[in-house]
Design a protein around this motif. Structure first.
Motif, mmCIF file in Angstrom:
data_model
loop_
_atom_site.group_PDB
_atom_site.id
_atom_site.type_symbol
_atom_site.label_atom_id
_atom_site.label_comp_id
_atom_site.label_asym_id
_atom_site.label_seq_id
_atom_site.Cartn_x
_atom_site.Cartn_y
_atom_site.Cartn_z
ATOM 1 N N HIS A 238 0.844 -0.983 -0.039
ATOM 2 C CA HIS A 238 -0.269 0.091 -0.182
ATOM 3 C C HIS A 238 0.718 1.064 0.099
ATOM 4 O O HIS A 238 1.637 1.759 0.907
ATOM 5 C CB HIS A 238 -0.949 0.357 1.083
ATOM 6 C CG HIS A 238 -2.086 -1.589 0.895
ATOM 7 N ND1 HIS A 238 -3.158 -0.818 1.418
ATOM 8 C CD2 HIS A 238 -2.070 -2.430 1.305
ATOM 9 C CE1 HIS A 238 -3.763 -2.913 0.930
ATOM 10 N NE2 HIS A 238 -2.332 -3.050 1.110
ATOM 11 N N VAL B 19 -1.776 0.763 -4.669
ATOM 12 C CA VAL B 19 -1.299 -0.203 -4.305
ATOM 13 C C VAL B 19 -0.248 -0.262 -5.247
ATOM 14 O O VAL B 19 -0.484 -0.130 -6.702
ATOM 15 C CB VAL B 19 -2.681 -0.945 -4.500
ATOM 16 C CG1 VAL B 19 -1.715 -2.826 -4.292
ATOM 17 C CG2 VAL B 19 -3.073 -1.073 -3.183
ATOM 18 N N ARG C 244 -11.278 -2.635 -4.916
ATOM 19 C CA ARG C 244 -10.149 -2.523 -5.529
ATOM 20 C C ARG C 244 -10.038 -3.691 -6.342
ATOM 21 O O ARG C 244 -10.409 -4.557 -6.250
ATOM 22 C CB ARG C 244 -9.173 -2.275 -4.955
ATOM 23 C CG ARG C 244 -8.087 -2.613 -4.311
ATOM 24 C CD ARG C 244 -6.786 -2.862 -3.083
ATOM 25 N NE ARG C 244 -6.809 -4.152 -2.644
ATOM 26 C CZ ARG C 244 -5.700 -4.357 -3.196
ATOM 27 N NH1 ARG C 244 -4.851 -4.151 -4.354
ATOM 28 N NH2 ARG C 244 -4.662 -5.519 -2.526
ATOM 29 N N GLY D 208 -5.163 0.485 -7.081
ATOM 30 C CA GLY D 208 -5.180 1.595 -6.673
ATOM 31 C C GLY D 208 -6.873 1.046 -5.637
ATOM 32 O O GLY D 208 -7.877 0.361 -6.302
ATOM 33 N N TYR D 209 -7.135 2.127 -4.735
ATOM 34 C CA TYR D 209 -9.142 2.208 -3.931
ATOM 35 C C TYR D 209 -9.707 2.826 -4.769
ATOM 36 O O TYR D 209 -8.687 3.899 -5.278
ATOM 37 C CB TYR D 209 -8.441 2.303 -2.693
ATOM 38 C CG TYR D 209 -8.195 0.889 -1.675
ATOM 39 C CD1 TYR D 209 -9.584 0.261 -1.420
ATOM 40 C CD2 TYR D 209 -7.104 0.766 -1.387
ATOM 41 C CE1 TYR D 209 -8.476 -0.894 -0.550
ATOM 42 C CE2 TYR D 209 -6.511 -0.409 -0.202
ATOM 43 C CZ TYR D 209 -7.207 -1.094 -0.145
ATOM 44 O OH TYR D 209 -7.213 -2.639 0.648
#
Lengths: 232, 232, 232, 232, 232, 232
Positions: free
Chosen positions: E190, E196, F201, F213-214
C-alpha cells in the motif's frame, strides 16, 4: 415494502426509515452490550404501537425477563401484545418430540401455533449461543440455513441475538452472518484510559441504502438514545 | 429485586447498589488478579452481615483457604456462616456415584443438602478451570447450561471464578460468558515500563444500568478499595 | 505460615518475605531466560542454609547440571543437602513399572523414598515440557492436577519450570497456570534496537500481598541480583 | 569444560569463548538467513584447525553442498576432516532397515560407524524440517528427545538447523527448543522501507553467561563477520 | 556453475548474475502479483535466447495462457522453444494410470518424455495450489520432497508458483519453503491511503551472495522492470 | 479478447476497458459491502445493453431480489434479459437427483439448459458461502476446481460472491482465490473515529495490466460511482 421502526431515535433515520419488513436481522455484540434490552425494546415499542411480538428467551426465565425489563422502564404488556417464551415452553414441545422429527420442525410447529393464535409479526431469539448449547447441530451451516428459512416462511421480521467474544469487535466469519439480511453491531469501546461506553452501527441491511457509521448508545430510563458522534 | 452488596466501596455504587439477587456472576481474570480473594471477601462480608455463604474451593484445601484468607485480614467464621468445601467433600460424594447419575446430579444433591442444613444464600466456585480438569465434559456447552440452571434452582446468587490467559484481557468466546448474568473482569495492567497494578470493571450485569468503566483495585489489609480513576 | 526465601535480594522483599511454604510455584519463561539456573540457585542457597532439596533434571544429566552450576559459582554440595536426579533415575523406576500402576504413582514412590531417606523439603522439576515429552498424557488437565496433588502430599514446596515460546511473554492459558499457587515470570526484553536483557516479576502468589512489577535480573558471578527499575 | 569456537569474530567473545563442548545447539531462522552456510562454516573452520566434523545435508546433494560452499570461499577438504553425507547415504542405510529397528537406531549405527572411522567431533543436520518430511514421527516430542540423546551419547557437539516461517522471528514453542542446550537465531530484518539485512543473536546457551543482544551478520567472501551494533 | 537469467533488469544483478542452474525456485505472492506472468516471461526470454522451456499451467488452458501472454507483449513461440502444457495433457496421462503407480511417477514419465523430445531445460508449474487441489496428498511433506527430487533428476531449473493469502506478505512455514533452493517474493504493498503497487525481493538463493532488499516491479508493455527504491 | 464492462464509471477504465470475456471473477467483501447489489448491477446494465445474464441467488428469493433491486433504481427486466434463479429452482433439480450424479453435474445440466434456452452470457452466484452451506463438499478444493471448470465450459463470464469476515479485509487463503481469474474486493473502512465508508479495488485480473489502487464507492440512486481518491 414496509419498514419496522426500531424506535431508537436517529438510528431509524440512518436506516432510511427502519428495518425492511420480513428481514432477518442479527444483533451482534460482546457481553454487556445490552443486546437483549435493545431487541426487547424494539418488540416492546412496536407492541405498544399495535404490532405484536414473540420474544424467545433461552438465557433467562420469561418471568425474570419481563420483570427486569419493567424495572428498566418498559411496563409489562399483555401476552397478546408481547409474548415472552422461555426454555419451559421448549421443554414441553421437546417432550412431544417424535423420532422422525428434527428440532427445526418442532420449533416450527411451536412458532406457527403462536402465530396462528396471536398473530405475532416480530420475532426475537435471545440467543443463538444458547440455541447452539442445547441443540446438537450436525451440520451447522445447513441447519441454520433451514432455521432461518422457517422463520421467514412464518412471516416474521426476526431478530437473532449473537454474542461476540469480549473485547473483540471483529466477528469471525460465521454462518449466521451471510444468512442474515441485516447486521446491527453493539460494542463497548474504551474512552480514555479507564472509561467504557456503548456504541452501535448498522453493518448491513439488504435493500436499504443506509448509513454505516457509529452512534453513541445510551439508555435514558425508558428508551434508547442514539447520538451521531461529531467526527473528530 | 434485592441486591447483594460486594462491600467493595465505590464498586457497589457503580453497580447501582449491588448484584441482583439470584444472578450468576463470572469473576474472570488472569493468574494473580486476586479473583479468589475477591470472591471470598464478598462471601465473608455478607456472612458477617447475616447472609451465609458456601465457598467451593477446587484449587486449594479448605483449611489452607481459610487460613490464608485469615492472614489477609478476614477472620475465620463458623461453618454456619461461611462454609468452605474442598475436593475432599467431592471425593466423598463421587464415591457414592451410581451408574445412572451424572456429575451435575451429584453436585446438585451435595449443594442441596448444604442449603437445607445451612440455609446458604451465596455460592462461589473456585474455579471453573479445575472443574473442567476433574470432570470429563462430553458437551461442555450443554452441561454447563444445566449446571448453571441447577445453581439457580437452589436459589443461589452464584460466583464462578474463571481464569483467563496471562496478559490477555480479551476473553475468547466461551460458554460461561453468555450463560452468565454478570461478568466482572479483573486485570493486571502495565503502568510505565516496569510497573503492574490491578484494575476491575463490570462488563455485564443483567437487569442493571451499571457503569462499564475501570476501577483501580487495592487490598488495604482487610478489605478491597475500588478507586474510580480520573480520566486522562 | 513460614516462607521459603529465594535469596534473590529485593525480590524476597517484593514477595513479603518469600514464598509461602508448601506452595507450588511455576517458573515460566522463554528459552535462554535462566529458568533452570534460577531454580537451582533457590535450592542451592536454601540447602546451604539447612533446608535440603531435590532437583529433578529431565533436560540434562545430573552430572552436567552440577558441573555447569559449579562453573557459574555454585559449589557442588553433598547429596543429603542437594540431590540432583536425572532421567537415569527415572529409567530405573520405569523399568519396574507394573501394568496396574500409572506414571504418577511411580514418580510418587520415587519421590516419597527420597523424602524418607533425605528429608528433602524443596522440590524442582526441570522441565514440564520434557515431562510432557516422555509421559503420554491421556487427559493432561486431570493428570497434572493429580501430579501437583502428589507433590503437595509429600510436603514439598515445589518449583516447576515451564518454557514459553521464544519472544512471546504472554502465556496461553495452560493447565499448569491455574493449578499453581504462584507464577514467577522470566523474560528477555528488547532494549533499544539491538540489545536484549533479562527481567522477572511475580505474577501470582496465593496468600501473599506481593508487588507485581518487574525487576531487572542479573547474575553477578555467584548469585542473582534483582533491581527494581525506576519508573520512566 | 572446553569450548568450540564458531570462528565468527565478536560472536565467540559474546559467548564467553565459544559453545560448551557436548552441547546441542539449534540454528534457527527463516528462509534465506544463511543457516546452512553458517553451520558449514563452523564445521569448516574447526576442521581446518584439527577438529573433524560430519555435516548431514538432507536438503541438497553432498556434491552440491561442497561445491557451492567452495564458491562462497570455503575450499573443499578431505573427508577425514569434513565429511558431508546426504540422502544417498541414508537410503543405503534405510534399505537395510529391519523390522524391529526404528529410524533412530538406524541413524545411530550410521553415525556411530562414522565416528569410529573418522573420529568426528562436530555434527550438523541440515535440516530438521526435512527430517520431519522423510521420517514419520509417531510422537514427535518423545522421538526427538531420544534422537538428541543419541547424538550426545556419540560425543558430538551438534548443530541442528531449524527453519522458522518467513517474516516471523518469533518461534512457536516447538520440542527442539527446550531440548536444545543453545539457540542461535538468524533473522532478516527490514532497514528503512525497502532494505533487508541479516542479524543474529544467541538466545540461550546452557552453562554460559552470554550476551543476548543482536549482531549484524555479513559474509565478506570467505568468512562471517558479526558486528555489535551501536545502540540507537 | 552457470546461471539462468531472469531477464528482469537490475534483478539479475542483485542475484549476482541470475539463478544458479539446477535450482528449484519458489515464486511466492498473493493473488494479483503477476506471479504467472513473471515466470512465463523468464521462460519466454530464455526460449528466445535458445534455452527451451516447459510451462505447466494447471490454472488456465494452454491456449488461453499463450494468447493472454501474447496480448501482454510476449509473442507466441513454437512448441520446441516454449511448450505450454495444461490439464488436458494430465488427463491423458492420468487415464493411463495403473494401480501400482502414484501421481509422481506419472508426472515424472510425462515430463521425462517431454525432455527427451524437446530438450527442455527450464520448467514452471503454475501453481502448487492447484496441484494440491487435484492430487490427494497423503503425506504432503514427504510427497513434495520426492516431487522436487524428480524435477531435479530431470535436469530442470524449476519455478514453482505458490500463492500466499491476500494481504499477508508473511508466509506460514510450508514444506515448499525449506525444499526450495530459492524464494522470490512478489507483493502488493500500500502506497499512501488508497494506492497499491507491486514489489519483489529475493528472500533466499542457495549458493549465491545476493541482495535481500525490495525492488519496485512494473510491466512496461513487453518486459518487467525492477527498480531499486531509494531508501526513505 | 472482448471485455465485459462493469458500467461502474472510472472502474472500467482502471481495468483497461472491463473484465476479459470468459473470466471467473470473485467479488469478495465483508457483510454490508453491497456485493450482491454490485454484481446485480453489472448483469442488469449488460442486460439492458443486449448481453443477457443469469443471476443465481441462494441467499434470497428471486422475487425479493428483483423487487429490492428495483427499489434501489434498477427496473425489473424480462426473463430473457435477466433471469434470477433461487433455491426453488435448485430444489426442483435436486429432487430429480439420481444416485450416480453429483451436485456439480446437476447444476451443470440446469445451467446448460438455461444457456440453451436463453443464451445467457453472464453468470452470477450469490453466494459461495450458501453454496457451501447446502452442498456437502467432500474435498472442497477439488470440487470447486471442477465447478469453476463447468462454468467456463458453458461459456460464461462468471461472478462469484464470497463473503469475508466482518472487519477483516484480509482474506485467508481459500481455494476460490487461486481458482479465480480476477478478484474485486469491497471493503467498509473507518473514516475518523465514528464514520464508515465503502471502497473497492481490483486485486487481480488475469491478462490485464490493471490499476491495483482503491476507489471510493457510492450508490447514487440508480448506479454505482467509483471515485479515485486523491493520494494523501
Amino acid at each position: 415494502m414496509a419498514s419496522i421502526r426500531t424506535h431508537v431515535e436517529g438510528f431509524d433515520r440512518a436506516l432510511g426509515g427502519g428495518i425492511p419488513e420480513g428481514s432477518m436481522v442479527l444483533i451482534a455484540g460482546g457481553p454487556g452490550t445490552m443486546k437483549s434490552t435493545f431487541v426487547y425494546s424494539v418488540l416492546h415499542r412496536n407492541a405498544m404501537n399495535g404490532t405484536p411480538g414473540l420474544f424467545v428467551s433461552l438465557e433467562q426465565d420469561a418471568h425474570d425477563v419481563v420483570e427486569k425489563m419493567a424495572q428498566l422502564g418498559m411496563p409489562i404488556l399483555p401476552e397478546d401484545k408481547l409474548y415472552v417464551m422461555d426454555m419451559n415452553h421448549f421443554r414441553l414441545a421437546l417432550r412431544d418430540k417424535e423420532k422422525g422429527k428434527d428440532w427445526i420442525k418442532i420449533l416450527s410447529s411451536l412458532f406457527e401455533e403462536a402465530v396462528r393464535a396471536g398473530g405475532y409479526k416480530l420475532f426475537a431469539l435471545d440467543s443463538l449461543e444458547v440455541l447452539y448449547a442445547i441443540v446438537t447441530f450436525k451440520e451447522i451451516r445447513r441447519e441454520l440455513f433451514h432455521f432461518v428459512g422457517m422463520l421467514k416462511e412464518l412471516g416474521f421480521t426476526a431478530f437473532l441475538v449473537a454474542e461476540t467474544p469480549l473485547g473483540e469487535p471483529v466477528r469471525e466469519g460465521r454462518p449466521e452472518d451471510f444468512l442474515s439480511d441485516g447486521i446491527i453491531l453493539l460494542e463497548q469501546f474504551h474512552v480514555g484510559a479507564m472509561g467504557v461506553q456503548l456504541r452501535m452501527r448498522c453493518v448491513k441491511m439488504r435493500g436499504s441504502h443506509h448509513d454505516r457509521g457509529y452512534f453513541l448508545l445510551d439508555w435514558d430510563g425508558d428508551k434508547f438514545l442514539a447520538t451521531k458522534a461529531i467526527q473528530q
